[in-house]
Scaffold this motif. Structure first.
Motif, PDB file in Angstrom:
ATOM      1  N   SER A  41       1.032  -1.438  -0.070  1.00  0.00           N
ATOM      2  CA  SER A  41       0.159   0.328  -0.192  1.00  0.00           C
ATOM      3  C   SER A  41       0.680   0.831   0.161  1.00  0.00           C
ATOM      4  O   SER A  41       2.048   1.264   0.318  1.00  0.00           O
ATOM      5  N   GLY A  42       0.355   2.314  -0.524  1.00  0.00           N
ATOM      6  CA  GLY A  42       1.214   3.477  -0.216  1.00  0.00           C
ATOM      7  C   GLY A  42       1.173   4.323   1.251  1.00  0.00           C
ATOM      8  O   GLY A  42       2.407   4.240   0.979  1.00  0.00           O
ATOM      9  N   THR A  43       0.306   3.683   2.310  1.00  0.00           N
ATOM     10  CA  THR A  43       1.067   3.883   3.579  1.00  0.00           C
ATOM     11  C   THR A  43       1.859   3.087   4.024  1.00  0.00           C
ATOM     12  O   THR A  43       2.451   3.346   4.564  1.00  0.00           O
ATOM     13  N   PHE A  69      -4.611  13.464   3.418  1.00  0.00           N
ATOM     14  CA  PHE A  69      -5.178  11.970   4.035  1.00  0.00           C
ATOM     15  C   PHE A  69      -4.300  11.353   5.165  1.00  0.00           C
ATOM     16  O   PHE A  69      -3.148  11.922   4.969  1.00  0.00           O
ATOM     17  N   ASP A 108       5.297  12.256  -0.516  1.00  0.00           N
ATOM     18  CA  ASP A 108       3.801  11.146  -0.777  1.00  0.00           C
ATOM     19  C   ASP A 108       3.202  11.524  -1.996  1.00  0.00           C
ATOM     20  O   ASP A 108       2.846  12.450  -2.216  1.00  0.00           O
ATOM     21  N   GLN A 143      -1.322  10.765  -4.737  1.00  0.00           N
ATOM     22  CA  GLN A 143      -1.789  11.278  -6.068  1.00  0.00           C
ATOM     23  C   GLN A 143      -1.858  12.006  -6.617  1.00  0.00           C
ATOM     24  O   GLN A 143      -1.889  13.071  -7.671  1.00  0.00           O
ATOM     25  N   SER A 164       1.015   5.284  -4.405  1.00  0.00           N
ATOM     26  CA  SER A 164      -0.406   4.309  -3.859  1.00  0.00           C
ATOM     27  C   SER A 164      -1.094   3.329  -5.056  1.00  0.00           C
ATOM     28  O   SER A 164      -1.355   4.536  -6.164  1.00  0.00           O
ATOM     29  N   TYR A 214      -3.670   2.506  -4.844  1.00  0.00           N
ATOM     30  CA  TYR A 214      -5.975   2.330  -4.194  1.00  0.00           C
ATOM     31  C   TYR A 214      -6.133   2.446  -5.222  1.00  0.00           C
ATOM     32  O   TYR A 214      -6.286   3.622  -6.488  1.00  0.00           O
ATOM     33  N   GLY A 261      -2.457  -1.605  -3.293  1.00  0.00           N
ATOM     34  CA  GLY A 261      -0.582  -1.491  -3.451  1.00  0.00           C
ATOM     35  C   GLY A 261       0.172  -0.677  -3.610  1.00  0.00           C
ATOM     36  O   GLY A 261      -0.610   0.923  -3.449  1.00  0.00           O
ATOM     37  N   TYR A 285     -10.784  18.278   2.231  1.00  0.00           N
ATOM     38  CA  TYR A 285     -10.522  17.718   3.406  1.00  0.00           C
ATOM     39  C   TYR A 285     -11.120  18.113   5.132  1.00  0.00           C
ATOM     40  O   TYR A 285     -11.001  19.753   4.604  1.00  0.00           O
TER      41      TYR A 285
HETATM   42  C1  LIG Z   1      -4.291   7.446  -0.485  1.00  0.00           C
HETATM   43  C2  LIG Z   1      -3.595   8.096  -0.011  1.00  0.00           C
HETATM   44  C3  LIG Z   1      -2.461   7.846   0.741  1.00  0.00           C
HETATM   45  C4  LIG Z   1      -2.640   6.102   1.203  1.00  0.00           C
HETATM   46  O1  LIG Z   1      -1.896   4.944  -0.033  1.00  0.00           O
HETATM   47  P1  LIG Z   1      -2.684   3.917   0.254  1.00  0.00           P
HETATM   48  O2  LIG Z   1      -2.199   2.658  -0.709  1.00  0.00           O
HETATM   49  O3  LIG Z   1      -4.328   3.794   0.643  1.00  0.00           O
HETATM   50  O4  LIG Z   1      -1.873   3.536   1.652  1.00  0.00           O
HETATM   51  C5  LIG Z   1      -1.384   8.603   1.185  1.00  0.00           C
HETATM   52  N1  LIG Z   1      -1.227   9.476   1.260  1.00  0.00           N
HETATM   53  C6  LIG Z   1      -1.978  10.294   0.492  1.00  0.00           C
HETATM   54  C7  LIG Z   1      -2.337  10.918   0.087  1.00  0.00           C
HETATM   55  C8  LIG Z   1      -3.172   9.575  -0.048  1.00  0.00           C
HETATM   56  O5  LIG Z   1      -4.090  10.449  -1.207  1.00  0.00           O
END
Ligand SMILES: *Cc1c(COP(=O)(O)O)cnc(C)c1O
Length: 378
Positions: free
Chosen positions: A67-69, A94, A165, A168, A189, A191, A202, A317
């Motif tokens: 995942s992105g996290t 996020f 990060d 997006q 990410s 997602y 992923g 947000y």
């Molecule tokens: C979606 C997102 C994440 C997390 O990604 P995941 O794959 O859902 O864990 C982190 N940072 C930002 C800015 C995001 O938009």
């Protein structure tokens, strides 16, 4: 997704099924090949996806993750960020961005945002740097790269690690470089709703530093240095073959997807600028419009009017991270980061996805214009 149907056609925020339609035969074949091969974890699709992404982004190393996290978390870990350290980031993102900081027992330090780009305000970073500051996580919010030159200058001056990060911002560019290649690590990410979306979870970490890559590659697989030999405690954070195969197919279309998002953004901006604050595009970087986010004091009226016209919209947000209950322990109060708080009251993201027809974007723009005029009148 965010599509409440009661016999009315709603324009959704995104349409993953429409994106799948032209790819479905190719994807079916790829899935069939994987099922026949019986190789589901760390196989040829993951390796090829990593190579193809690294080559597309023009970076040395790419590690596919769950995942992105996890990409953010394992990057912090690999860069040596630990308990007692402070990590600077934006509150207008996020929650995963800041959650990752807490996973390594470090402390998030929030810096306010720029009113127009909604990205971190680089002029406010320096005053938050202390003897404990070790890193910054920069978010390229909604698809537009933040001010990386200024950030890299500060990082050199104070010896800070920089994590981008890019969840997006897949394919966005800053002065010719892909977002994610400028700092020490770039985190993506996949997602399903992201610009490059899988059919499940992923993520990926990219870096030019071989040792950071090697560390993340081992961390994602239990610290396995040789079969059943573990150099250190790791995790299970692997992308699977099925997602990798789907992402390889979609990667070939990412430029087209991002170009179509840009075309829709131009339609929105041409109709709406003057009526609401539209996304500001900086000349030295490209915006890949993960979201098209307008800003207006009439936000709630606009969103209600859109709902009446069966058009989806979402507030990304509604509550900045420093005011979230989860971060109450950090001791922030309302008023501490006024630009983030004001943005939360006024932003509205409207539908933008490659399969949205341009005439729909025109129709949505008109509905917003009308709502603003109406709202202004009363
Ligand atoms: C979606 C997102 C994440 C997390 O990604 P995941 O794959 O859902 O864990 C982190 N940072 C930002 C800015 C995001 O938009």
């Amino acid at each position: 997704m965010i599509n409440i149907t009661n016999n009315k056609t709603v324009i959704p925020m995104l349409d993953v099924k429409a994106q799948h339609e032209p790819l479905k035969e190719e994807i079916k074949q790829a899935l069939k090949d994987i099922l026949d091969s019986g190789q589901f974890i760390l196989g040829p699709n993951v390796r090829s996806f990593e190579q193809e992404t690294a080559s597309y982004l023009n970076v040395k190393n790419a590690a596919a993750l769950a995942s992105g996290t996890d990409a953010l978390y394992l990057s912090l870990k690999a860069l040596g960020i630990k308990e007692g350290d402070e990590v600077i980031t934006t509150p207008f993102t996020f929650i995963a961005t800041a959650e990752a900081i807490t996973y390594v027992n470090a402390t998030p330090v929030f810096v306010d945002i720029d009113r127009y780009t909604l990205n971190i305000d680089v002029s406010k970073i320096e005053e938050k740097i202390t003897a404990k500051t070790r890193a910054v996580i920069i978010v390229h919010l909604f698809g537009q790269p933040a001010d990386m030159d200024e950030i890299m200058d500060l990082a050199r001056k104070y010896n800070l690690k920089v994590i981008e990060d890019c969840a997006q911002a897949f394919g966005a560019r800053y002065k010719g470089k892909a977002a994610g290649c400028i700092g020490d690590a770039g985190c993506f990410s996949f997602y399903p709703s992201k610009n490059l979306g899988a059919y499940g979870d992923g993520g990926m970490m990219i870096t030019d530093h071989n040792e950071v890559f090697e560390k993340v590659r081992l961390l994602r697989n239990h610290g396995t240095v040789a079969p059943y030999r573990h150099g250190f405690i790791g995790y299970n954070s692997r992308l699977d073959e099925i997602q990798a195969a789907i992402l390889r197919i979609k990667l070939r279309h990412i430029d087209e997807y991002n170009r179509k998002r840009g075309n829709l953004a131009r339609i929105y901006t041409s109709v709406l600028s003057g009526a609401v604050q539209c996304p500001v595009e900086m000349t030295d970087r490209s915006h890949v419009y993960h979201q098209y986010t307008i800003r207006t004091p009439l936000r709630d009226k606009v969103s209600a009017a859109l709902k009446n016209s069966n058009i989806s919209s979402v507030v990304y947000y509604p509550l900045p991270l420093h005011l979230q209950e989860a971060f109450h322990y950090l001791g922030y109060r309302k008023g501490d980061l006024p630009e983030s708080e004001a943005a939360a009251d006024e932003v509205l993201s409207i539908p933008i996805y490659p399969e949205l027809e341009p005439d729909k974007a025109e129709m949505i723009s008109e509905a917003i214009l009308q709502a603003v005029r109406h709202g202004d009148a009363g």
